[in-house]
Design a protein around this motif. Structure first.
Motif, short mmCIF file in Angstrom:
data_model
loop_
_atom_site.label_atom_id
_atom_site.label_comp_id
_atom_site.label_asym_id
_atom_site.label_seq_id
_atom_site.Cartn_x
_atom_site.Cartn_y
_atom_site.Cartn_z
N VAL A 155 0.86 -1.19 0.00
CA VAL A 155 0.00 0.00 0.00
C VAL A 155 0.89 1.23 0.00
CG1 VAL A 155 -1.82 1.24 1.22
CG2 VAL A 155 -1.73 -1.25 1.32
N LYS A 156 0.73 2.09 -1.01
CA LYS A 156 1.64 3.24 -1.11
C LYS A 156 0.90 4.57 -1.04
CE LYS A 156 5.67 1.28 -3.28
NZ LYS A 156 5.21 -0.04 -3.73
N LYS A 157 -0.33 4.59 -1.49
CA LYS A 157 -1.05 5.86 -1.55
C LYS A 157 -1.31 6.39 -0.14
CE LYS A 157 -3.43 5.19 -5.93
NZ LYS A 157 -4.32 4.07 -6.19
N ARG A 158 -1.03 7.67 0.02
CA ARG A 158 -1.16 8.31 1.32
C ARG A 158 -2.58 8.18 1.87
NH1 ARG A 158 2.54 9.91 5.17
NH2 ARG A 158 1.27 10.98 6.71
N ALA A 159 -3.56 8.45 1.01
CA ALA A 159 -4.95 8.43 1.47
C ALA A 159 -5.33 7.04 1.97
CB ALA A 159 -5.88 8.86 0.34
N GLU A 160 -4.87 6.04 1.22
CA GLU A 160 -5.18 4.66 1.59
C GLU A 160 -4.55 4.31 2.94
OE1 GLU A 160 -4.82 0.88 -1.15
OE2 GLU A 160 -4.70 2.72 -2.35
N LEU A 161 -3.27 4.73 3.10
CA LEU A 161 -2.57 4.46 4.35
C LEU A 161 -3.25 5.17 5.52
CD1 LEU A 161 1.21 4.64 3.38
CD2 LEU A 161 -0.02 2.66 4.28
N ASP A 162 -3.61 6.45 5.29
CA ASP A 162 -4.31 7.21 6.33
C ASP A 162 -5.54 6.44 6.80
OD1 ASP A 162 -2.48 9.18 6.12
OD2 ASP A 162 -3.77 10.60 5.04
N ASP A 163 -6.23 5.91 5.80
CA ASP A 163 -7.46 5.19 6.09
C ASP A 163 -7.20 3.94 6.92
OD1 ASP A 163 -10.26 5.01 5.66
OD2 ASP A 163 -9.85 3.25 4.38
N VAL A 164 -6.19 3.15 6.52
CA VAL A 164 -5.85 1.93 7.26
C VAL A 164 -5.43 2.27 8.69
CG1 VAL A 164 -4.29 -0.03 7.40
CG2 VAL A 164 -5.12 0.73 5.19
N VAL A 165 -4.62 3.34 8.82
CA VAL A 165 -4.12 3.71 10.15
C VAL A 165 -5.29 4.08 11.05
CG1 VAL A 165 -2.81 5.46 11.41
CG2 VAL A 165 -1.84 4.40 9.37
N GLU A 166 -6.21 4.89 10.52
CA GLU A 166 -7.34 5.29 11.35
C GLU A 166 -8.20 4.09 11.72
OE1 GLU A 166 -9.71 8.58 10.01
OE2 GLU A 166 -11.32 8.12 11.42
N ARG A 167 -8.48 3.26 10.72
CA ARG A 167 -9.33 2.10 10.96
C ARG A 167 -8.69 1.16 12.01
NH1 ARG A 167 -9.56 -1.54 6.84
NH2 ARG A 167 -8.97 0.13 5.41
N SER A 168 -7.39 0.94 11.88
CA SER A 168 -6.72 0.02 12.81
C SER A 168 -6.67 0.59 14.21
CB SER A 168 -5.29 -0.26 12.33
OG SER A 168 -5.31 -0.67 10.98
N LEU A 169 -6.39 1.90 14.30
CA LEU A 169 -6.32 2.50 15.63
C LEU A 169 -7.70 2.53 16.28
CD1 LEU A 169 -3.77 5.39 15.00
CD2 LEU A 169 -3.46 3.46 16.54
N ARG A 170 -8.74 2.74 15.46
CA ARG A 170 -10.10 2.65 16.00
C ARG A 170 -10.37 1.23 16.47
NH1 ARG A 170 -13.25 7.06 15.45
NH2 ARG A 170 -12.77 8.50 13.74
N GLY A 171 -9.94 0.28 15.63
CA GLY A 171 -10.14 -1.13 15.98
C GLY A 171 -9.45 -1.51 17.27
N ALA A 172 -8.37 -0.82 17.59
CA ALA A 172 -7.66 -1.11 18.82
C ALA A 172 -8.07 -0.15 19.94
CB ALA A 172 -6.16 -1.02 18.58
N ALA A 173 -9.15 0.60 19.73
CA ALA A 173 -9.68 1.53 20.72
C ALA A 173 -8.63 2.52 21.19
CB ALA A 173 -10.28 0.79 21.92
N LEU A 174 -7.82 3.00 20.24
CA LEU A 174 -6.75 3.92 20.60
C LEU A 174 -6.88 5.26 19.86
CD1 LEU A 174 -4.12 4.03 22.28
CD2 LEU A 174 -2.89 3.19 20.29
N TRP A 175 -7.71 5.28 18.83
CA TRP A 175 -7.78 6.43 17.93
C TRP A 175 -8.01 7.74 18.67
CZ3 TRP A 175 -6.43 8.19 13.42
CH2 TRP A 175 -7.08 9.29 12.88
N ASP A 176 -9.01 7.77 19.54
CA ASP A 176 -9.36 9.03 20.20
C ASP A 176 -8.21 9.57 21.05
OD1 ASP A 176 -11.84 9.12 19.08
OD2 ASP A 176 -12.75 7.89 20.67
N GLU A 177 -7.40 8.66 21.57
CA GLU A 177 -6.31 9.11 22.44
C GLU A 177 -5.11 9.63 21.66
OE1 GLU A 177 -5.68 5.91 25.54
OE2 GLU A 177 -7.62 5.35 24.71
N VAL A 178 -4.93 9.16 20.42
CA VAL A 178 -3.69 9.52 19.71
C VAL A 178 -3.92 10.28 18.41
CG1 VAL A 178 -2.49 7.52 20.67
CG2 VAL A 178 -3.57 7.33 18.44
N LYS A 179 -5.18 10.55 18.04
CA LYS A 179 -5.41 11.10 16.70
C LYS A 179 -4.72 12.43 16.47
CE LYS A 179 -9.81 13.14 18.01
NZ LYS A 179 -11.22 12.81 18.18
N ASP A 180 -4.44 13.17 17.55
CA ASP A 180 -3.79 14.47 17.37
C ASP A 180 -2.28 14.39 17.44
OD1 ASP A 180 -6.26 15.73 17.18
OD2 ASP A 180 -6.45 15.75 19.37
#
Lengths: 302, 315
Positions: A155-180
């Motif tokens: 996976v190379k496209k930035r948008a795609e990676l951004d999406d995976v990162v957000e989805r995975s961090l949400r999946g690990a219940a960490l997104w809200d704590e680290v999104k900034d």
């Protein structure tokens, strides 16, 4: 699929993570075992038969028969040195990195022999992810920690990676704590957050199975509870195998429990690990068939 | 023991105070600290004395001739000679070490640490041999280099050239590069490799993305040591055939010399009666130039290391 959720056991007793079966639930569990019919179409992920793992000449652990089912949490419990971690690490061929480790017997993954010479161990690990005892984020940013696996997969496209990162961090219940602070180092997080980051990293490559080697042993009770909650959500998508020292944890989170113990190795002086009993968690914790299981469960040894 | 009389309490406090405030155990500690400080100062003093000696000896020569000393060729008149040919040779030797010894040594270290079965007898044999090679005197490498590079590989090196010298020096420091790189790679925590393998990275991907960046500072320290060693050695160059007399031209495949050779030569020559400067002053000035080259090589390595260290914690 939904076959797990509609199994009789689940229909009668809605088990939630925080109110799992305990030793006081004996009566409920008894009813459960009586109506516990296995649905025939349940998918088996791992099928282990007559397996022994050796370190050099030393036989570390032996498992006669054990099967891990899809979308379930299977727990390995037992006293120290009983080979549960060794067993877990054979499931995604992490033992390959120990020069003297050797596996005899058969482990099939969806019917394919994992130790077939034609099987590529790297591909095995891409499908069977792992979370370790001590949180071990890469010394990189939070973003790069999660994006590492997908990047390797192409996976190379930035948008795609951004999406995976957000989805995975949400999946690990960490997104809200680290999104900034995605650009900050993953090592700057607390222990519990680091472990969830490791879970997000494992999830990011969309594995089929996640192996967890005592994932909460370095965490405080609050962080532990969060990870246990998370595991319940994760099993909708993944199959989970967890090694734990903590019997209560096995009772709270797992659907099936395998109890390992040590016994005197007939061909040597050192003690070797063996799978003693494997069954539904409710059954193991209420009416274990083997005396040693019962002794361990009730805290008389281990 | 439900209640304690006030006097007993005071007594207890006094004895605790006596215990907490005693200092006698620190005497040995202070003595040790003094010893350590003394030895550190001695080391520092030697270094400072050396620098002062070199600078003091060369200051009048460098003050008067300056850049002219750096750009002049070698010769027999101490008022006209310079280090240019030696500087050229030394820089090429440094570059050869960086380009040949470091990639080769690092590759060997990666193989031995990350790929080879450490328990295998052949691997152990190789490791023992590399350790022994690091202890072989430089003169022996000179003999090896002479046979290998100036005779056997004469078509490539054109005999006694700076290429032969650079390759010999690369050979000399190769074991040091391998050993220091292996130590640096071995210090990478196993949990980091596990993390990489756990997300399905291959051995090479784990090595490239995690092991090498983490080990980079240690590897660079090793390279600094090896470049400094190669720049300072004179013995192998004498055997390879460095020029000490006249060398008007500098080229890759022609005759060559290097700064350590010049220092060695000039130190032993008497001062000609009618010249302003002595050869020993030229030797000191050449030493200073050598120090500057080593510093330049080291500074670039330190800069690189700092970059890697920053990326080690994540940005």
């Amino acid at each position: 699929m939904s076959n797990v959720d509609t199994s009789p056991a689940r229909a009668h007793v809605p088990i939630t993570h925080s109110h799992g079966p305990s030793m006081t639930d004996a009566t409920t569990a008894q009813t459960l075992t009586m109506i516990d019919d296995e649905p025939a179409d349940e998918t088996i992920v791992f099928d282990i038969e007559d397996l022994s793992v050796y370190y050099g000449d030393f036989r570390a652990v032996t498992v006669d028969e054990l099967s891990v089912r899809e979308h379930e949490i299977t727990a390995f419990i037992g006293p120290s040195g009983c080979g549960k971690t060794t067993m877990l690490r054979s499931l995604n061929r992490m033992n390959d990195f120990i020069d003297i480790a050797r596996v005899e017997g058969s482990i099939t993954y969806h019917g394919v022999d994992l130790y077939d010479p034609e099987v590529n161990a790297t591909e095995v690990r891409r499908r069977i992810g792992m979370v370790f005892q001590k949180p071990n984020p890469f010394p990189k940013s939070i973003y790069d920690n999660v994006a590492y696996g997908p990047r390797l997969a192409g996976v190379k496209k930035r948008a795609e990676l951004d999406d995976v990162v957000e989805r995975s961090l949400r999946g690990a219940a960490l997104w809200d704590e680290v999104k900034d602070r995605l650009k900050e180092s993953g090592l700057g997080l607390s222990g519990g957050q680091q472990q969830r980051l490791c879970i997000a990293r494992a999830v990011a490559v969309e594995p089929d199975v996640i192996l967890m080697d005592e994932p909460c042993s370095a965490l405080d009770p609050i962080a532990t509870a969060r990870i246990e909650d998370l595991m319940q959500e994760m099993k909708e998508t993944y199959t989970i195998v967890i090694v734990t020292h903590n019997m209560q944890q096995a009772g709270r989170v797992s659907d099936r429990t395998a109890f390992f113990t040590t016994e005197v190795n007939p061909d040597g002086e050192r003690r070797t690990g063996r799978l003693i009993e494997f069954d539904r968690t409710e059954k193991i914790f209420s009416m274990p068939e083997d005396e040693r299981t019962e002794q361990y469960i009730t805290g008389r040894f281990g | 023991m439900f209640t304690t009389p006030a006097t007993a309490g005071e007594h207890a406090a006094a004895s605790v105070r006596a215990g907490l405030t005693r200092q006698d155990r620190d005497v040995a500690g202070m003595a040790m600290l003094a010893t350590l400080l003394f030895t550190t100062l001695v080391t520092l003093f030697i270094l400072v004395a050396l620098l002062a000696q070199v600078i003091g000896e060369s200051s009048s020569l460098l003050g008067e001739r300056g850049v002219d000393f750096v750009t002049s060729p070698i010769g027999s008149d101490p008022d006209k000679i310079g280090v240019w040919s030696g500087l050229y040779g030394s820089i090429f030797i440094g570059v050869f070490v960086v380009l040949v010894a470091i990639p080769l040594g690092l590759a060997a270290a990666i193989y031995l640490e990350e790929y080879a079965n450490a328990k295998h007898r052949l691997t152990r044999l190789i490791m023992v041999n590399i350790r022994n090679l690091a202890g072989v005197p430089a003169v022996i490498y000179g003999v090896l280099g002479f046979i290998l590079f100036t005779q056997w590989l004469e078509p490539v090196t054109n005999g006694q050239s700076v290429i032969a010298a650079g390759l010999t020096m690369a050979l000399l420091v190769l074991p040091i590069v391998v050993i220091t790189s292996m130590e640096a790679i071995r210090a990478v925590p196993g949990s980091l490799r596990d993390a990489g393998f756990g997300v399905g990275a291959s051995r090479w991907e784990v090595t490239r993305d995690h092991v090498l960046p983490y080990a980079a500072p240690g590897i660079l320290t090793g390279t600094v040591l090896s470049v400094a060693r190669a720049l300072g050695e004179a013995a192998p160059l004498i055997i390879i055939g460095a020029i000490t007399g006249l060398l008007p031209e500098t080229s890759l495949t022609g005759k060559f010399t290097a700064i350590p050779i010049l220092i060695y030569q000039w130190t032993g020559r008497p001062k000609p009666p009618n010249s302003e400067f002595a050869f020993t002053e030229s030797a000191a000035a050449a030493g200073l130039v050598l120090l500057v080259i080593v510093l330049v090589f080291n500074a670039s390595a330190v800069l690189l290391r700092n970059r890697f260290e920053k990326s080690r914690v994540g940005s």
